[in-house]
Design an enzyme around this catalytic site. Structure first.
Site, PDB file in Angstrom:
ATOM      1  N   GLU A   1      -5.421  -8.365   1.368  1.00 27.49           N
ATOM      2  CA  GLU A   1      -5.964  -7.997   2.682  1.00 27.49           C
ATOM      3  C   GLU A   1      -7.456  -7.764   2.555  1.00 27.49           C
ATOM      4  OE1 GLU A   1      -4.266  -4.672   4.782  1.00 27.49           O
ATOM      5  OE2 GLU A   1      -2.225  -5.332   4.372  1.00 27.49           O
TER       6      GLU A   1
ATOM      7  N   GLU B   1       0.802  -1.225   0.000  1.00 26.79           N
ATOM      8  CA  GLU B   1       0.000   0.000   0.000  1.00 26.79           C
ATOM      9  C   GLU B   1       0.838   1.281   0.000  1.00 26.79           C
ATOM     10  OE1 GLU B   1      -2.522  -0.278   3.455  1.00 26.79           O
ATOM     11  OE2 GLU B   1      -3.749  -1.845   2.607  1.00 26.79           O
TER      12      GLU B   1
END
Ligand code: IFM
Length: 450
Positions: A355, A164
């Protein structure tokens, strides 16, 4: 009910600073999160990751739990500063030895290690030399990635370079709520973002060189939308909204990371403040960035409902009392169907949900168990939608639940619990929650039904 494909990879995820503790043990270096969490006022309750889940010592318990759970893969991250304390290539072999133990025990348990090389804990030494604002950091990361791939060659097949980068830039360098806690100008934010994309390219090249068999990806996150109805107009509107760039929210998008990396070009930004910054990217930098990964990882928690409107698309407001998690994130399972399909259309590479999950107000009940029915309901809804995406042809190879255990949730400290395994922080005791048992049946049956 239809099942997920037989070879669908069920997994669980974690990250180094959030679970390990003891970051400077055995020659490890400090990271920016050690510094940040020890700065008064930065983390809820003054919490820090000094001990966290003590996975530095209790890793074997976690791997035994995963074996019992039946996951086929574990996505964990390595602390760069544990292995490369000064971020200069003077390797700390005792740090690498910690990850040897994890990798070897996973393989022994029949669990495939999916190694993320960077999940936000930049070595403080690199930050002291400019951190992600300095191009040098991208090269230092490439060197670290090459070292890791050579060291784990033959044992680790799957790597994610960065986790991320959108959050690193927005939370760490734009809003200042994550380490290193800076609030930079747009020009400097863009530089931070650019250097992370270069770091991915340099790392992918270095891993490939060290281990030509390695399968390499990057874990991306960002804004995604789903249609209010299944009419072609609403579907088109949701696709358009997913990849639209709001000038004040360009960072938290998939396309500002993945368009340059996968497609070799930046999203259209004509007439915006981003345009002159994009124009300054050199062909040499672009050549480094445009390194098509083998796989993509998507971290997806929620999305926005969208319908066709006079401007092309309109966001549908959330009704009062809309379901939300403990962190107040909206519960929008449709994003794992439509969001994933839109991503897979734009970036036609095999992908994983790297995720997905939620925080709940979990506690130990009188019977000594943790009854997290909210998590089971959430997961059933989201996985049923993911199954639809797969049925509709999205090339999704696996799902990693975030997270295996409760852990240090960055600036929220230990106030948020994302695990399917409860951590009793005063003792470090692990207690599988009801959702752990539920996920176990999903893994066995391939059927995410309630
Ligand atoms: O805990 C984080 C993780 O480190 C990155 N993705 C989102 C999770 C939940 O906030």
């Amino acid at each position: 009910m239809t099942k997920f494909p037989k070879d669908f990879l069920w997994g669980a995820a974690s990250s180094a600073y959030q679970i390990e503790g003891f970051s400077t043990a055995d020659g490890g270096g400090k990271s920016i999160w050690d510094t940040f969490s020890h700065t008064p006022g930065k983390v809820a309750n003054g919490d820090n990751g000094d001990i966290a889940c003590d996975a530095y010592h209790r890793w074997a318990e976690d791997i035994a739990l995963m074996k019992e759970l039946g996951v086929k893969a574990y996505r964990f991250s390595t602390s760069w500063a544990r292995v490369d304390p000064n971020a200069d290539g003077s390797w700390n072999m005792a740090g690498a030895a910690y990850y040897d133990k994890i990798v070897d025990a996973c393989l022994e348990a029949g669990i495939e290690p999916y190694m993320t090389l960077y999940h936000w804990e930049l070595p403080q030494a690199a930050e002291d030399r400019g951190g992600w604002q300095a191009e040098e950091t991208a090269y230092a990361f490439g060197r670290f990635a090459g070292f890791m791939a050579a060291h784990f060659r033959g044992r680790v097949k799957h790597y994610f370079t960065l986790n991320e980068p959108q959050c690193t830039t927005s939370l760490g360098y734009q809003q200042g709520v994550h380490a290193p806690g800076l609030k930079l100008s747009l020009k400097k934010q863009f530089r931070v973002h650019l250097h992370q994309m270069m770091a991915h390219g340099l790392a992918q090249r270095a891993i490939r060189q060290a281990d030509p068999e390695a399968i390499i990806g990057i874990a991306s996150t960002g804004n995604l939308c789903y249609p209010a109805t299944e009419t072609p107009a609403d579907i088109a509107a949701a696709r358009q909204a997913s990849f639209a760039t709001a000038e004040d929210n360009w960072i938290f998008t998939h396309q500002w990371l993945l368009d340059p990396i996968v497609l070799g070009k930046f999203p259209d930004c004509a007439g915006t403040a981003l345009e002159p910054l994009v124009k300054k990217v050199t062909p040499e930098q672009m050549a480094l960035i445009h390194t098509v990964p083998d796989i993509l990882g998507y971290n997806i928690y929620n999305g926005h409902e969208v319908k066709a409107g006079s401007q092309g698309f309109e966001f549908v407001p959330k009704y009062p009392g809309f379901p939300r998690t403990a962190l107040k994130w909206p519960v929008t399972p449709e994003v794992l169907d439509w969001g994933v399909r839109f991503l897979n259309e734009r970036y036609p590479l095999p992908c994983y949900i790297t995720e997905n999950g939620l925080s709940c107000n979990d506690r130990i009940y009188l019977d000594g168990q943790v009854h997290d029915v909210e998590r089971i309901d959430f997961l059933a809804r989201y996985l049923q939608c993911l199954r639809r995406a797969v049925e509709n042809g999205a090339d999704v190879r696996g799902y990693f639940h975030w997270a295996l255990t409760d852990n240090f949730e960055w600036h929220s400290g230990y106030t948020e619990r994302f695990g399917i395994v409860f951590i009793d922080y005063p003792t470090g005791r692990r207690i599988p929650k009801d959702s752990f048992r539920w996920y176990q049946t999903v893994i066995r049956s391939g059927c995410p039904d309630f």
